[in-house]
Design an enzyme around this catalytic site. Structure first.
Site, PDB file in Angstrom:
ATOM      1  N   CYS A  34      -5.172  -5.459   3.027  1.00 39.85           N
ATOM      2  CA  CYS A  34      -4.082  -5.207   2.077  1.00 39.85           C
ATOM      3  C   CYS A  34      -4.529  -5.454   0.648  1.00 39.85           C
ATOM      4  O   CYS A  34      -3.832  -5.102  -0.291  1.00 39.85           O
ATOM      5  CB  CYS A  34      -2.876  -6.087   2.404  1.00 39.85           C
ATOM      6  SG  CYS A  34      -3.245  -7.837   2.276  1.00 39.85           S
ATOM      7  N   CYS A 104      -0.569 -12.734   7.232  1.00 33.65           N
ATOM      8  CA  CYS A 104      -0.557 -13.175   5.823  1.00 33.65           C
ATOM      9  C   CYS A 104      -0.703 -14.692   5.737  1.00 33.65           C
ATOM     10  O   CYS A 104      -1.272 -15.202   4.773  1.00 33.65           O
ATOM     11  CB  CYS A 104       0.734 -12.760   5.137  1.00 33.65           C
ATOM     12  SG  CYS A 104       1.169 -11.041   5.397  1.00 33.65           S
TER      13      CYS A 104
HETATM   14 FE1  FES Z   1      -1.384  -8.900   2.352  1.00 30.59          FE
HETATM   15 FE2  FES Z   1       0.630 -10.143   3.333  1.00 30.59          FE
HETATM   16  S1  FES Z   1       0.379  -8.016   3.221  1.00 30.59           S
HETATM   17  S2  FES Z   1      -1.221 -10.985   2.670  1.00 30.59           S
END
Ligand code: FES
Length: 139
Positions: A34, A104
């Site tokens: 991400c 996360c």
């Molecule tokens: Fe990247 Fe949560 S989506 S740490």
């Protein structure tokens, strides 16, 4: 997606946000998928007690909430205790996270361990623990 009240609280009012200029240990970790980044600063006294910790997270709400909670859980505790803090303990303290957001929380655990490894190196202590990177490759 439904978040617990505690997650919302830590997301909207994160604790211990910032930097420590003369930190004894600093850890920077990122989630390749991400692109979120977390930086953790630790101030540790001569008895191995984490007297202060601060973080900066450029990431999603769950990453902010978990790092906030993680700093609360290790502040005032020893290095050995902080090393035992798992991401699932942080998630539990937040009354859970939606399953797609659990990865996360790993960022916080990883950031703390990376900062502790940095501290160990600075004081010349062998790093005798592993830093898990279990979020890699996960959604
Ligand atoms: Fe990247 Fe949560 S989506 S740490």
């Amino acid at each position: 997606m439904k978040y617990s009240e505690k997650v919302m609280d830590h997301f909207t009012h994160p604790r211990n946000v910032g930097e420590i200029e003369d930190a004894d240990g600093v850890g920077v970790v990122g989630n390749a998928k991400c692109g979120d980044i977390m930086k953790m600063y630790l101030k540790i006294d001569e008895n191995d007690v984490i007297v202060d910790c601060k973080f900066k997270t450029f990431g999603c709400g769950a990453a902010i909430a978990t790092s906030s909670m993680a700093t609360e859980l290790i502040k005032g505790h020893t290095v050995q205790e902080a090393l035992k803090l798992t991401n699932s303990a942080v998630v539990e303290a937040l009354d859970g996270l939606p399953p797609v957001k659990v990865h996360c929380s790993v960022l916080a655990e990883e950031a703390i361990k990376t900062a502790l490894a940095d501290y160990y190196k600075k004081i010349g202590r062998p790093v005798d623990f592993e830093i898990e990177k279990s979020h890699e490759g996960e959604e």
